[in-house]
Design a protein around this motif. Structure first.
Motif, PDB file in Angstrom:
ATOM      1  N   ASP A 288      -8.759   0.120  -2.372  1.00  0.00           N
ATOM      2  CA  ASP A 288      -8.914   1.373  -3.115  1.00  0.00           C
ATOM      3  C   ASP A 288      -9.256   2.531  -2.177  1.00  0.00           C
ATOM      4  O   ASP A 288      -8.737   3.645  -2.335  1.00  0.00           O
ATOM      5  N   LEU A 289     -10.125   2.272  -1.215  1.00  0.00           N
ATOM      6  CA  LEU A 289     -10.484   3.334  -0.273  1.00  0.00           C
ATOM      7  C   LEU A 289      -9.285   3.737   0.588  1.00  0.00           C
ATOM      8  O   LEU A 289      -9.073   4.926   0.858  1.00  0.00           O
ATOM      9  N   VAL A 290      -8.492   2.764   1.005  1.00  0.00           N
ATOM     10  CA  VAL A 290      -7.302   3.088   1.796  1.00  0.00           C
ATOM     11  C   VAL A 290      -6.328   3.913   0.958  1.00  0.00           C
ATOM     12  O   VAL A 290      -5.699   4.859   1.472  1.00  0.00           O
ATOM     13  N   PHE A 353      -2.307   6.721  10.388  1.00  0.00           N
ATOM     14  CA  PHE A 353      -1.684   5.387  10.401  1.00  0.00           C
ATOM     15  C   PHE A 353      -2.635   4.419   9.716  1.00  0.00           C
ATOM     16  O   PHE A 353      -3.766   4.222  10.160  1.00  0.00           O
ATOM     17  N   SER A 354      -2.191   3.828   8.617  1.00  0.00           N
ATOM     18  CA  SER A 354      -2.995   2.831   7.903  1.00  0.00           C
ATOM     19  C   SER A 354      -2.399   1.454   8.162  1.00  0.00           C
ATOM     20  O   SER A 354      -1.183   1.252   8.034  1.00  0.00           O
ATOM     21  N   LYS A 355      -3.289   0.509   8.507  1.00  0.00           N
ATOM     22  CA  LYS A 355      -2.813  -0.818   8.905  1.00  0.00           C
ATOM     23  C   LYS A 355      -3.850  -1.867   8.520  1.00  0.00           C
ATOM     24  O   LYS A 355      -5.037  -1.692   8.753  1.00  0.00           O
ATOM     25  N   MET A 356      -3.378  -2.962   7.937  1.00  0.00           N
ATOM     26  CA  MET A 356      -4.257  -4.094   7.689  1.00  0.00           C
ATOM     27  C   MET A 356      -4.251  -4.957   8.954  1.00  0.00           C
ATOM     28  O   MET A 356      -3.270  -5.621   9.274  1.00  0.00           O
ATOM     29  N   ILE A 357      -5.354  -4.927   9.688  1.00  0.00           N
ATOM     30  CA  ILE A 357      -5.408  -5.585  10.994  1.00  0.00           C
ATOM     31  C   ILE A 357      -5.893  -7.026  10.897  1.00  0.00           C
ATOM     32  O   ILE A 357      -5.769  -7.791  11.870  1.00  0.00           O
TER      33      ILE A 357
END
Length: 739
Positions: A288-290, A353-357
Motif C-alpha cells: 500500500d505504501l509503495v 524506481f520501485s522494486k521488490m528486492i
C-alpha cells in the motif's frame, strides 16, 4: 720500564721543559740535536754501564765533565737515524752491531735511542696540548657569546631584539602550515585510492547527462545503478554510517570507496553535500505504501508540507503486470518547499524506481537526471536549479502485526549560495529536506488518514461540548486538511503560481526601545480562484514573515500557542480572556497535541460577550521531531455545527497560523563538509532555537478610487509584529532575528 721513565723525566728536566707551563707550549717546539748529543769530543765514559740491567739508568749528573757523553759525528747520527726509522726499540745484539758499525759502544747506542724516543713523545704531546688549548679558547669565546644572548634575547638568525616574538609567531605559522599539508596529503591519498579502485572496475560508467535525446535504455541503466547504491546506503552500518549524539553521519571516504565518481559525477563547485538516514515503524502494508509513493496524486497529498506540486511525470518502464509496481520507473519534475516566505523552493527532475528486492521488502529510489554537472544555473523567482538528488528514497519491509519498517535515506547536493544566511544552519543540520522530515511527515499523515477513515468518535473534553457525528468527524477533518493546504499556499506558493499576483516586502516594527520588534513582511495579493480551483474569485491579502528565536526550543513556542488559557495574549480575535474547547478529534495516538479542535472565544473582537457569539475557531495543530504547525480560521457557528452534524463542508476559509521549525543550532551538522566546495563555515551550536513563520490571511478591501487600500498593508504588518513580540516575551526569548 720504570728506569726508562725516570731517564725520560731526567732528560726533560735537563732540557729545561716544564709540562705545567702553558706559555712554553704556545709556540712551535724545535729540538736541538747538539743538546741531545752532548759535548763535542770522542771520549765515552762506560764505567757505570756494564750490563743490560742498567739500561734505564742515566749517567749521574755529578760526573765530571771529562767523563760526560761526547758528541756524535754527522755520519754516526745519520746511521742511528736510519736505524731508528726501521726500529725504535733495537735489542742488545742489534745495538752492538750498530755500535761496531759506527764506532760506538752498545750503551751509547742505547742512550741515543732512549733520548730519540723521548723527543718524539715530547713533540707529540706538545702538538696535542696546543690543539686542546686552541679548542679551549674557541669554547670560551662561544660561552661568552651565549651568556650575552641569554642576557639580551635576540633572534639567532637576524639578531633582531624582537626575535623571541617572531620565533613564536613563526612556530604558530609552521604548525598551521603543517596541519594544512597533512590534510591535503590525506585528501590526495583518498583521491588517488579512489582513482585506482575506479580504474580497476570493469563496468565503469560515465555520469548520466539527461536531455530530450536521452534514450530509455540509458535511463533504465541509471535507475538500476541508483538502486544498488541506495540499498547499500539503506542497509550498511559502520563504517558507512558513523554514529553521533544526534544520529548518524555518512562517512565520505567509505562512500567514495564504493561509488567514486558516482552516478552524477563529482560534487559541483559551491555545492554542499547533505546525507541523512532515519528508521521507524509505520502502521500499514508495504504494498500500500509503495502504491501511494508511485501514484503522483496520492504522493502529493501524503506530503503536502514538502511537495509543492508536480510539474510533469512520465513512465519510462512499466511493471510486468498492470496491478504491480515492481520494476516501475517514472520520470518526475517536482517542486519542493519549506514553510517560509524567505526560502526558495527546490525544483528537481528525477527518476523514481520501485522494486521488490526480496520477499516482503520493497525499495523506492529517487535519483536526479537534470544533467547539472556543476554549472550554477540562473535562479528565477523562488525556484532554483541548485539541487541534485543522489540515490535516495525508502526501504519498506513488512512486519507482523500490521506494521512495516521504513528506512528513509536522503542524499543530495545543494548550492549554498541560494540559501539565506538565517536558514543555513537549518539546512546544514539536515532538517530542511532530510530523512527525518520525510519520515515524520509520512508517519503523521498515515495516522491522520487512519483517524479519517475510522468510525470512532471521541467524546468532548468540555462539559459544554457539542456532539459530533461519525460523518461530521470526517467532514471536520477534511475541512482541516484543506485549511492547512491553503495555509501552505499562502506562506510559500503564490509567488510562483500566478503571474497576476502582486508581491511587496514591507519592513515594519512594533514597540519601542528594547521592546521593539522589526520584521520584513512579504505582502502578496492573489486571486483565490487562480490558486485553488473551485474557490471564489476574491482578492486576498497574505502577510507572512519568518524570524528566528535563538535559544528558544520549538516545543516551548508550540505549547504556548496551543495554551487555551493564554490565547488571548496574542490572538486579535480574542479579547484577552479564556477560550474553551467545544470539540476535538485527536489525530495521533502517540503524540500529545496532534489534533483538530473547535474552539469558542468567550469574548470576541467586536465586544460581544458570553456563549451566544456566532463565531467559532477551527484549529489544526500537529507536532513531531521535524517541526510544529498551528493553523486556525474563523467559521460561523451555524455553519460549523452543520459540518459537525454531517452537512456539506465545501466552504471557503482564510486561515492564519504558525509554522515552527528547529533552527539547526541544537544538533550536529549532518552535511559532509569535507566534500563541500563552499567556503562558508559551519555554525557552532549555541543551543536549540526556533524558526517562527507567522502568516495572516484576510479579504482585501478596495479603496474608494478602486485601488488597494494602503492602510490594509500597514495593519497586516503591524499585526504580525505585535504577535511576534508577545510570543517572544511569553516564551522568554532573548532576541528576535529578522530574516
Amino acid at each position: 720500564m720504570e728506569n726508562e721513565d725516570q731517564l725520560n723525566n731526567n732528560n726533560e728536566q735537563g732540557l729545561g721543559l716544564t709540562m705545567g707551563s702553558h706559555a712554553a707550549w704556545n709556540q712551535p717546539v724545535e729540538y736541538d740535536l747538539d743538546d741531545l748529543l752532548g759535548a763535542e769530543d770522542h771520549h765515552v765514559d762506560t764505567s757505570s754501564h756494564k750490563s743490560d740491567d742498567d739500561e734505564d739508568r742515566r749517567p749521574d749528573r755529578g760526573t765530571p765533565p771529562s767523563k760526560r757523553t761526547k758528541r756524535f759525528s754527522a755520519h754516526q747520527v745519520q746511521e742511528l737515524e736510519a736505524k731508528f726509522q726501521v726500529c725504535t726499540h733495537p735489542d742488545p745484539r742489534a745495538r752492538q752491531e750498530l755500535g761496531r758499525k759506527v764506532g760506538l759502544e752498545e750503551c751509547q747506542v742505547r742512550f741515543w735511542f732512549q733520548n730519540r724516543r723521548s723527543s718524539m713523545k715530547l713533540k707529540a704531546c706538545g702538538n696535542e696540548i696546543r690543539d686542546m688549548q686552541q679548542e679551549n679558547t674557541k669554547l670560551r669565546a662561544e660561552n661568552v657569546e651565549l651568556k650575552q644572548l641569554i642576557q639580551n634575547p635576540t633572534c639567532f638568525r637576524c639578531r633582531d631584539p624582537s626575535g623571541a616574538d617572531q620565533l613564536a609567531s613563526e612556530k604558530r605559522r609552521l604548525l598551521s602550515e603543517n596541519a594544512r599539508l597533512k590534510d591535503e596529503l590525506l585528501r590526495a591519498k583518498a583521491y588517488q585510492d579512489s582513482n585506482t579502485r575506479e580504474a580497476e572496475r570493469p563496468d565503469q560508467s560515465m555520469p548520466l547527462t539527461y536531455n530530450c535525446r536521452t534514450n530509455k535504455a540509458a535511463l533504465v541503466s541509471h535507475a538500476e545503478r541508483a538502486l544498488k547504491e541506495f540499498v547499500m546506503l539503506a542497509t550498511k552500518g559502520q563504517p558507512m554510517w558513523m554514529p553521533t549524539i544526534d544520529g548518524e553521519v555518512l562517512s565520505v571516504q567509505e562512500y567514495d570507496f564504493h561509488t567514486f565518481p558516482g552516478l552524477l559525477g563529482l560534487c559541483p563547485r559551491g555545492f554542499i553535500v547533505e546525507a541523512t538516514r532515519e528508521t521507524d515503524m509505520i502502521k500499514g502494508d508495504a504494498v500500500d505504501l509503495v502504491s501511494i509513493l508511485t501514484d503522483v496524486a496520492q504522493w502529493s497529498e501524503m506530503f503536502p508540507d514538502i511537495v509543492a506540486y508536480v510539474r510533469s511525470t512520465d513512465v519510462i518502464a512499466s511493471s510486468s503486470t498492470s496491478s504491480s509496481r515492481d520494476g516501475l520507473i517514472q520520470l518526475m519534475d517536482v517542486e519542493f518547499w519549506v514553510q517560509s516566505p524567505r526560502l526558495p523552493s527546490r525544483n528537481v527532475k528525477f527518476l523514481r524506481f520501485s522494486k521488490m528486492i526480496a520477499e516482503r521488502k520493497w525499495a523506492v529510489v529517487d535519483v536526479s537526471v537534470d544533467g547539472n554537472n556543476g554549472d550554477e544555473k540562473e535562479i528565477s523567482g523562488t525556484s532554483c536549479a541548485g539541487y541534485r538528488l543522489l540515490p535516495s528514497g525508502c526501504l519498506i519491509e513488512n512486519l507482523s502485526g500490521g506494521f512495516c519498517k521504513v528506512t528513509w535515506v536522503v542524499h543530495g547536493e545543494y548550492l549554498e549560495a541560494t540559501v539565506p544566511e538565517l536558514f543555513r544552519q537549518f539546512f546544514r543540520s539536515g532538517q530542511a529536506y532530510g530523512a527525518c522530515r520525510w519520515l515524520r511527515s509520512l508517519q503523521r499523515q498515515c495516522e491522520y488518514m487512519a483517524v479519517l477513515g475510522s468510525s470512532h468518535v471521541p467524546s468532548s473534553s468540555s462539559s459544554s461540548g457539542a456532539a459530533i457525528s461519525p460523518l461530521g468527524k470526517r467532514g471536520v477533518l477534511e475541512l482541516a486538511l484543506r485549511m492547512k493546504e491553503t495555509f501552505y499556499a499562502a506562506v510559500s506558493g503564490p509567488v510562483t503560481m500566478a503571474s497576476t499576483n502582486v508581491v511587496d516586502q514591507w519592513c515594519v516594527s512594533s514597540g519601542t526601545g528594547a521592546e521593539r520588534v522589526d520584521a520584513a513582511v512579504r505582502m502578496v495579493t492573489w486571486n483565490c480562484a487562480e490558486i485553488m480551483p473551485r474557490e471564489p474569485a476574491i482578492t486576498v491579502l497574505s502577510a507572512t514573515t519568518t524570524v528566528r528565536l535563538p535559544g528558544t526550543p520549538p516545543q516551548r513556542v508550540f505549547e504556548y500557542i496551543c495554551n487555551l488559557q493564554r490565547r488571548g495574549e496574542w490572538d486579535k480575535f480574542v479579547n484577552g480572556v479564556l477560550v474553551e474547547e467545544v470539540s476535538y478529534v485527536p489525530t495521533s495516538a502517540r503524540l500529545h497535541g496532534n489534533s483538530v479542535s473547535i474552539l469558542r472565544p468567550t469574548v470576541v473582537a467586536d465586544g460581544s460577550h458570553g456563549r451566544n457569539s456566532n463565531v467559532l475557531i477551527l484549529q489544526h495543530s500537529s507536532t513531531d521531531a521535524s517541526g510544529s504547525l498551528v493553523v486556525y480560521s474563523l467559521v460561523e457557528e451555524k455553519v460549523m455545527r452543520g459540518i459537525m452534524g454531517g452537512a456539506d463542508n465545501s466552504i471557503f476559509l482564510m486561515p492564519s497560523g504558525f509554522a515552527i521549525l528547529p533552527d539547526g543550532h541544537g544538533c550536529k551538522a549532518r552535511c559532509t563538509a569535507a566534500r563541500s566546495c563552499s567556503s562558508a563555515p559551519i555554525g557552532h551550536s549555541n543551543g536549540e532555537g526556533a524558526l517562527l513563520t507567522v502568516a495572516s490571511l484576510g479579504m482585501l478591501p478596495s479603496s474608494p478610487s478602486g485601488g488597494v487600500a494602503a492602510r490594509s498593508f500597514d495593519d497586516a504588518g503591524e499585526q504580525l509584529c505585535n504577535t511576534i513580540r508577545k510570543i517572544r516575551d511569553a516564551v522568554g526569548a532573548n532576541s528576535v532575528i529578522m530574516s
